[in-house]
Scaffold this motif. Structure first.
Motif, PDB file in Angstrom:
ATOM      1  N   PHE A 263       0.815  -1.210   0.000  1.00 51.03           N
ATOM      2  CA  PHE A 263       0.000   0.000   0.000  1.00 51.03           C
ATOM      3  C   PHE A 263       0.853   1.268   0.000  1.00 51.03           C
ATOM      4  CE2 PHE A 263      -3.545  -2.555  -0.084  1.00 51.03           C
ATOM      5  CZ  PHE A 263      -4.695  -1.781  -0.202  1.00 51.03           C
ATOM      6  N   LYS A 264       2.000   1.232   0.629  1.00 50.45           N
ATOM      7  CA  LYS A 264       2.907   2.384   0.547  1.00 50.45           C
ATOM      8  C   LYS A 264       3.387   2.560  -0.895  1.00 50.45           C
ATOM      9  CE  LYS A 264       4.344   2.360   5.354  1.00 50.45           C
ATOM     10  NZ  LYS A 264       5.426   2.038   6.322  1.00 50.45           N
ATOM     11  N   PHE A 265       3.669   1.457  -1.562  1.00 53.63           N
ATOM     12  CA  PHE A 265       4.055   1.475  -2.974  1.00 53.63           C
ATOM     13  C   PHE A 265       2.915   2.014  -3.834  1.00 53.63           C
ATOM     14  CE2 PHE A 265       4.298  -1.048  -6.996  1.00 53.63           C
ATOM     15  CZ  PHE A 265       5.472  -0.505  -7.522  1.00 53.63           C
ATOM     16  N   TYR A 266       1.690   1.509  -3.638  1.00 50.61           N
ATOM     17  CA  TYR A 266       0.546   1.954  -4.432  1.00 50.61           C
ATOM     18  C   TYR A 266       0.220   3.425  -4.194  1.00 50.61           C
ATOM     19  CZ  TYR A 266      -0.210  -3.086  -5.039  1.00 50.61           C
ATOM     20  OH  TYR A 266      -0.068  -4.417  -5.317  1.00 50.61           O
ATOM     21  N   ALA A 267       0.414   3.911  -2.972  1.00 49.60           N
ATOM     22  CA  ALA A 267       0.165   5.335  -2.696  1.00 49.60           C
ATOM     23  C   ALA A 267       1.039   6.198  -3.603  1.00 49.60           C
ATOM     24  CB  ALA A 267       0.423   5.643  -1.228  1.00 49.60           C
ATOM     25  N   THR A 268       2.264   5.765  -3.835  1.00 49.33           N
ATOM     26  CA  THR A 268       3.163   6.488  -4.729  1.00 49.33           C
ATOM     27  C   THR A 268       2.726   6.324  -6.182  1.00 49.33           C
ATOM     28  OG1 THR A 268       4.993   6.199  -3.195  1.00 49.33           O
ATOM     29  CG2 THR A 268       5.568   6.709  -5.459  1.00 49.33           C
ATOM     30  N   CYS A 269       2.435   5.103  -6.584  1.00 45.64           N
ATOM     31  CA  CYS A 269       2.046   4.832  -7.977  1.00 45.64           C
ATOM     32  C   CYS A 269       0.795   5.600  -8.394  1.00 45.64           C
ATOM     33  CB  CYS A 269       1.789   3.335  -8.179  1.00 45.64           C
ATOM     34  SG  CYS A 269       3.238   2.287  -8.048  1.00 45.64           S
ATOM     35  N   PHE A 270      -0.183   5.666  -7.491  1.00 49.75           N
ATOM     36  CA  PHE A 270      -1.477   6.271  -7.824  1.00 49.75           C
ATOM     37  C   PHE A 270      -1.639   7.680  -7.285  1.00 49.75           C
ATOM     38  CE2 PHE A 270      -2.558   1.610  -7.573  1.00 49.75           C
ATOM     39  CZ  PHE A 270      -2.496   1.420  -8.945  1.00 49.75           C
TER      40      PHE A 270
ATOM     41  N   GLY B 173      -1.961   8.605  -4.293  1.00 46.72           N
ATOM     42  CA  GLY B 173      -3.080   8.508  -3.368  1.00 46.72           C
ATOM     43  C   GLY B 173      -2.651   8.675  -1.927  1.00 46.72           C
ATOM     44  N   GLU B 174      -3.630   8.537  -1.050  1.00 44.77           N
ATOM     45  CA  GLU B 174      -3.397   8.677   0.384  1.00 44.77           C
ATOM     46  C   GLU B 174      -3.903   7.436   1.114  1.00 44.77           C
ATOM     47  OE1 GLU B 174      -4.752  11.507   4.131  1.00 44.77           O
ATOM     48  OE2 GLU B 174      -5.503  11.951   2.123  1.00 44.77           O
ATOM     49  N   ILE B 175      -3.060   6.888   1.958  1.00 46.58           N
ATOM     50  CA  ILE B 175      -3.483   5.774   2.808  1.00 46.58           C
ATOM     51  C   ILE B 175      -4.292   6.369   3.949  1.00 46.58           C
ATOM     52  CG2 ILE B 175      -2.730   3.923   4.346  1.00 46.58           C
ATOM     53  CD1 ILE B 175      -0.178   3.750   2.562  1.00 46.58           C
ATOM     54  N   VAL B 176      -5.579   6.003   4.031  1.00 50.66           N
ATOM     55  CA  VAL B 176      -6.451   6.567   5.072  1.00 50.66           C
ATOM     56  C   VAL B 176      -6.706   5.558   6.187  1.00 50.66           C
ATOM     57  CG1 VAL B 176      -7.502   8.268   3.528  1.00 50.66           C
ATOM     58  CG2 VAL B 176      -8.559   6.002   3.788  1.00 50.66           C
ATOM     59  N   ALA B 177      -6.308   4.312   5.988  1.00 45.38           N
ATOM     60  CA  ALA B 177      -6.413   3.298   7.045  1.00 45.38           C
ATOM     61  C   ALA B 177      -5.300   2.283   6.855  1.00 45.38           C
ATOM     62  CB  ALA B 177      -7.769   2.601   7.007  1.00 45.38           C
ATOM     63  N   MET B 178      -4.650   1.926   7.964  1.00 46.24           N
ATOM     64  CA  MET B 178      -3.632   0.871   7.976  1.00 46.24           C
ATOM     65  C   MET B 178      -3.717   0.253   9.374  1.00 46.24           C
ATOM     66  SD  MET B 178      -1.295  -0.609   6.052  1.00 46.24           S
ATOM     67  CE  MET B 178      -0.914   0.549   4.757  1.00 46.24           C
TER      68      MET B 178
ATOM     69  N   MET C 290      -4.701  -5.997   9.115  1.00 46.25           N
ATOM     70  CA  MET C 290      -6.057  -6.531   9.105  1.00 46.25           C
ATOM     71  C   MET C 290      -6.900  -5.807   8.046  1.00 46.25           C
ATOM     72  SD  MET C 290      -8.863  -6.553  12.155  1.00 46.25           S
ATOM     73  CE  MET C 290      -9.374  -4.870  11.865  1.00 46.25           C
ATOM     74  N   HIS C 291      -6.647  -4.497   7.864  1.00 40.95           N
ATOM     75  CA  HIS C 291      -7.395  -3.733   6.866  1.00 40.95           C
ATOM     76  C   HIS C 291      -6.609  -2.483   6.475  1.00 40.95           C
ATOM     77  CE1 HIS C 291     -10.720  -2.082   4.597  1.00 40.95           C
ATOM     78  NE2 HIS C 291     -10.588  -0.938   5.250  1.00 40.95           N
ATOM     79  N   ALA C 292      -6.493  -2.271   5.159  1.00 37.53           N
ATOM     80  CA  ALA C 292      -5.868  -1.068   4.614  1.00 37.53           C
ATOM     81  C   ALA C 292      -6.818  -0.443   3.606  1.00 37.53           C
ATOM     82  CB  ALA C 292      -4.544  -1.407   3.936  1.00 37.53           C
ATOM     83  N   ARG C 293      -6.749   0.872   3.524  1.00 42.00           N
ATOM     84  CA  ARG C 293      -7.607   1.613   2.584  1.00 42.00           C
ATOM     85  C   ARG C 293      -6.783   2.757   1.996  1.00 42.00           C
ATOM     86  NH1 ARG C 293     -13.459   2.732   2.037  1.00 42.00           N
ATOM     87  NH2 ARG C 293     -13.664   4.861   1.293  1.00 42.00           N
TER      88      ARG C 293
ATOM     89  N   VAL D 213      -7.014   5.924  -0.867  1.00 41.31           N
ATOM     90  CA  VAL D 213      -7.905   6.753  -1.673  1.00 41.31           C
ATOM     91  C   VAL D 213      -7.057   7.537  -2.666  1.00 41.31           C
ATOM     92  CG1 VAL D 213      -9.570   8.649  -1.626  1.00 41.31           C
ATOM     93  CG2 VAL D 213      -9.597   6.928   0.185  1.00 41.31           C
ATOM     94  N   ALA D 214      -7.440   7.465  -3.933  1.00 43.15           N
ATOM     95  CA  ALA D 214      -6.779   8.222  -5.001  1.00 43.15           C
ATOM     96  C   ALA D 214      -7.878   8.836  -5.850  1.00 43.15           C
ATOM     97  CB  ALA D 214      -5.887   7.313  -5.836  1.00 43.15           C
ATOM     98  N   GLY D 215      -8.125  10.110  -5.648  1.00 47.60           N
ATOM     99  CA  GLY D 215      -9.244  10.761  -6.334  1.00 47.60           C
ATOM    100  C   GLY D 215     -10.546  10.140  -5.861  1.00 47.60           C
ATOM    101  N   ASP D 216     -11.367   9.679  -6.795  1.00 46.16           N
ATOM    102  CA  ASP D 216     -12.631   9.013  -6.472  1.00 46.16           C
ATOM    103  C   ASP D 216     -12.474   7.504  -6.338  1.00 46.16           C
ATOM    104  OD1 ASP D 216     -13.950  11.447  -6.596  1.00 46.16           O
ATOM    105  OD2 ASP D 216     -14.516  11.205  -8.709  1.00 46.16           O
ATOM    106  N   ASN D 217     -11.255   7.018  -6.414  1.00 44.46           N
ATOM    107  CA  ASN D 217     -10.998   5.583  -6.396  1.00 44.46           C
ATOM    108  C   ASN D 217     -10.541   5.124  -5.020  1.00 44.46           C
ATOM    109  OD1 ASN D 217     -11.272   5.040  -9.355  1.00 44.46           O
ATOM    110  ND2 ASN D 217      -9.703   6.618  -9.385  1.00 44.46           N
ATOM    111  N   VAL D 218     -10.954   3.898  -4.677  1.00 47.99           N
ATOM    112  CA  VAL D 218     -10.590   3.304  -3.396  1.00 47.99           C
ATOM    113  C   VAL D 218     -10.007   1.916  -3.659  1.00 47.99           C
ATOM    114  CG1 VAL D 218     -11.446   2.472  -1.172  1.00 47.99           C
ATOM    115  CG2 VAL D 218     -12.385   4.564  -2.165  1.00 47.99           C
TER     116      VAL D 218
END
Length: 136
Positions: A17-24, A26-31, A52-55, A57-62
């Motif tokens: 998710f840290k990798f995806y936050a950079t790629c997209f 986006g912002e990690i709003v839950a970890m 247990m759960h990560a979320r 958000v990148a624009g309107d995408n989750v």
């Protein structure tokens, strides 16, 4: 209604998710790790700090995800997460970002339906398709 991919990892959810936050961009709003939650009693001690759960958000995408304990992890089969953009430059950027230390299955290129399309499996074992359709 909104559909969101929920990805299951083998213990590398936080890194993914840290990798995806950079790629997209986006912002990690839950970890949320297992430790300190009611789920903690259902995973081994060495798994308490796994996610247990990560979320994200990148624009309107989750994008959501979690780690599955080793006895429950099944790997990734039978799906790809599809990313669509109207901008070929952005399609190229996302594709190459996701491909870092991954496996390109189809290089990003023009196809009969798309200005850019490519397929890859990222370094965390998640399959992706990046698509930038041609105008109608």
């Amino acid at each position: 209604m909104q559909m969101n991919p929920y990805l299951i990892f083998d213990g590398r959810c936080e890194a993914a998710f840290k990798f995806y936050a950079t790629c997209f961009k986006g912002e990690i709003v839950a970890m949320i790790p297992h430790r300190g939650t009611p789920a903690a009693e259902h995973v081994p001690q060495e798994w308490q700090d796994k996610i247990m759960h990560a979320r994200l958000v990148a624009g309107d995408n989750v994008l959501m995800g979690s780690d599955a304990p080793p006895d429950r992890y099944e790997g990734t089969r039978g799906f790809s997460v599809s990313i669509n953009t109207d901008d070929p430059t952005e399609a190229e950027r996302i594709f190459h970002a996701l491909a870092e230390n991954g496996e390109v299955r189809m290089p990003i290129q023009e196809t009969f339906w798309a200005r850019r399309f490519g397929m890859l499996v990222d370094q965390f074992g998640i399959p992706w398709m990046v698509n930038c359709q041609k105008p109608a």
